[in-house]
Write an enzyme that holds these catalytic residues in place. Structure first.
Site, short mmCIF file in Angstrom:
data_model
loop_
_atom_site.label_atom_id
_atom_site.label_comp_id
_atom_site.label_asym_id
_atom_site.label_seq_id
_atom_site.Cartn_x
_atom_site.Cartn_y
_atom_site.Cartn_z
N GLU A 82 0.83 -1.22 0.00
CA GLU A 82 0.00 0.00 0.00
C GLU A 82 0.86 1.26 0.00
OE1 GLU A 82 -3.22 -0.07 2.90
OE2 GLU A 82 -3.30 2.12 2.93
N LYS A 260 -7.20 -0.87 11.74
CA LYS A 260 -6.59 -1.34 10.47
C LYS A 260 -5.38 -0.46 10.16
CE LYS A 260 -6.12 -1.69 5.78
NZ LYS A 260 -5.37 -0.81 4.86
C1 MEV Z 1 -5.89 2.97 5.19
O1 MEV Z 1 -5.12 1.84 4.85
C2 MEV Z 1 -5.88 3.19 6.69
C3 MEV Z 1 -6.79 4.29 7.19
O2 MEV Z 1 -8.11 4.07 6.73
C4 MEV Z 1 -6.74 4.24 8.70
C5 MEV Z 1 -7.75 5.15 9.37
O3 MEV Z 1 -8.81 5.45 8.79
O4 MEV Z 1 -7.45 5.54 10.53
C6 MEV Z 1 -6.38 5.64 6.66
#
Ligand code: MEV
Length: 421
Positions: A82, A260
């Site tokens: 990512e 996540k």
């Molecule tokens: C994306 O991989 C992770 C986020 O969605 C985490 C969050 O929303 O805190 C940006």
């Protein structure tokens, strides 16, 4: 001690980045080669690691810079597909450095092994009998792993719980094992298997499952950091981040995404270090639900200076002994770059990376939104897809972001225009 602070690391050509990491970690020629080989996992090694091997599935390996943890500068290798994750961790670590970096602490490396005892007329009575035989059970368990015992680890305690199920009451025996610098699954599972017969004799029941628990709540790691308000847009931004945290703390839909983001960092660093990131994922999410309601793994508050204080606590079943840490050539080099000598130190780094990653996400989400940062990287990929190379990639990407039109057709038009000039 060499500093992990690099500004513009991302602007260096790959060869220069490798040279910097090599100097920081004192890598040999061979180690530097394993690190930068775009496929360091050869056929025989891969074939020994798992079954039915047909190839390898490489991930980009990046280096998060700027980390200072417990006063020590660290470069953190991260393997992830990512975009933005490595940059976000590095930026967060840079902000944390202003107030001294991360303070982290890993607890004792105690893992839980479970034995499920069925067929008991009196589960509570059987629990008492098993507990009364604790010393004998610990002795049998420790006889399974003299090496672990020699290194100061071993089975430490036995606990018993009775659970009510649709199939009646079950006695659940927990074996608590200090696994030292191992992740511990092999040691714990072996001990639980060896204890099955004795537990059956003592309890009068039948032992079905004998397996480690990934809810490693006796092996927690904590990390905290202060993020200076001046570096994040003032008290307004601090308040916004605290409000974003409260959202996650009180809403499982948001907490899942919030966590996540935490695991984006922890998994990437765990994969680079050859660790079992599924075990970490399982432990983290189960721990987040320990109160019966799923919540945030991190907490934030504004301190009396108006700065943001962040903290994380989660199970940290990581190891430096056995597994891919010792077989995967790139993982071995990543462990060397991390400069860790114990699993506890690795856990402290991973907890800090998780907090950094989460802070970076909240900061972006609570201020400008994450799409701008994401879009710049995405735009570079689109520029490449449209045929750009060399310095044209950044020029095409910058124009698309400025125009808020990140599309291949627009990239082609800009590219044609720039080539004509
Ligand atoms: C994306 O991989 C992770 C986020 O969605 C985490 C969050 O929303 O805190 C940006």
């Amino acid at each position: 001690m060499q500093s992990s602070e690099f500004s513009g690391f991302y602007k260096l050509p790959i060869g220069k980045r490798v040279a910097e990491v090599r100097e920081f970690a004192g890598l040999s020629d061979e180690e530097a080669k394993a690190l930068s080989a775009f496929s360091s996992l050869d056929q025989p090694t891969a074939d020994r690691m798992i079954e039915n091997v047909v190839g390898t599935m490489p991930l980009p390996l990046g280096i998060a810079v700027n980390f200072r943890i417990n006063g020590i500068d660290r470069l953190v290798p991260m393997a992830i597909e990512e975009p933005s994750v490595v940059a976000a961790a590095s930026n967060a670590a840079k902000v944390a450095r202003i107030k001294g970096g991360f303070t982290a602490k890993a607890g004792e490396p105690v893992m839980i092994g479970q034995m499920q005892v069925l067929g008991l007329a009196d589960a509570e009575g059987a629990a008492k009998k098993v507990l009364a035989a604790k010393a004998r059970l610990l002795e049998i368990a420790n006889a399974c792993d003299p090496v672990l015992v020699k290194f100061g680890g071993g089975a430490r305690d036995v606990e018993a719980r009775v659970i009510a199920t649709a199939k009646g009451k079950m006695l659940i025996i927990h074996l608590l094992v200090d696994v030292r610098d191992a992740m511990g699954a092999n040691a714990v599972n072996t001990m639980c298997e060896a204890l099955a017969r004795p537990v059956e004799e003592i309890s009068g029941g039948r032992v079905l499952l004998r397996i480690i628990s990934n809810l490693a709540d006796r092996r927690l790691a904590k990390a905290s950091a202060v993020f200076a308000k001046e570096a994040i847009g003032g008290e307004e931004a601090v308040d916004a981040i605290v409000a974003a945290y409260e959202f996650a703390a009180n809403d499982p839909y948001r907490a899942a995404t919030h966590n996540k983001g935490v695991m984006n960092g922890i998994d990437a660093a765990a994969i680079a270090a050859g660790n079992d990131w599924r075990a970490l994922e399982a432990g983290a999410h189960a721990y987040a639900a320990r109160s019966g309601r799923y919540t945030s793994l991190t907490t934030y508050r504004k301190n009396s200076d108006g700065d943001l204080e962040g903290e994380i606590e989660l199970p940290m079943a990581v190891g430096l002994v056995g597994g891919a840490t010792k077989t995967h050539p790139a993982a071995k080099v990543c462990v060397k770059i991390l400069g860790v000598k114990t699993a506890g130190e690795l856990g402290e780094i991973l907890a800090s990376v998780g907090l950094a990653q989460n802070f970076a996400a909240l900061r972006a989400l609570a201020t400008e939104g994450i799409q701008r940062g994401h879009m710049s990287l995405h735009a570079r990929n689109i520029a490449v897809m449209a045929g750009a190379s060399g310095e044209l990639i950044d020029r095409v990407a910058a124009r698309m972001v400025e125009e808020k039109k990140v599309r291949v057709d627009r990239a082609k038009e800009i590219l044609d225009e720039l080539r004509k000039k």
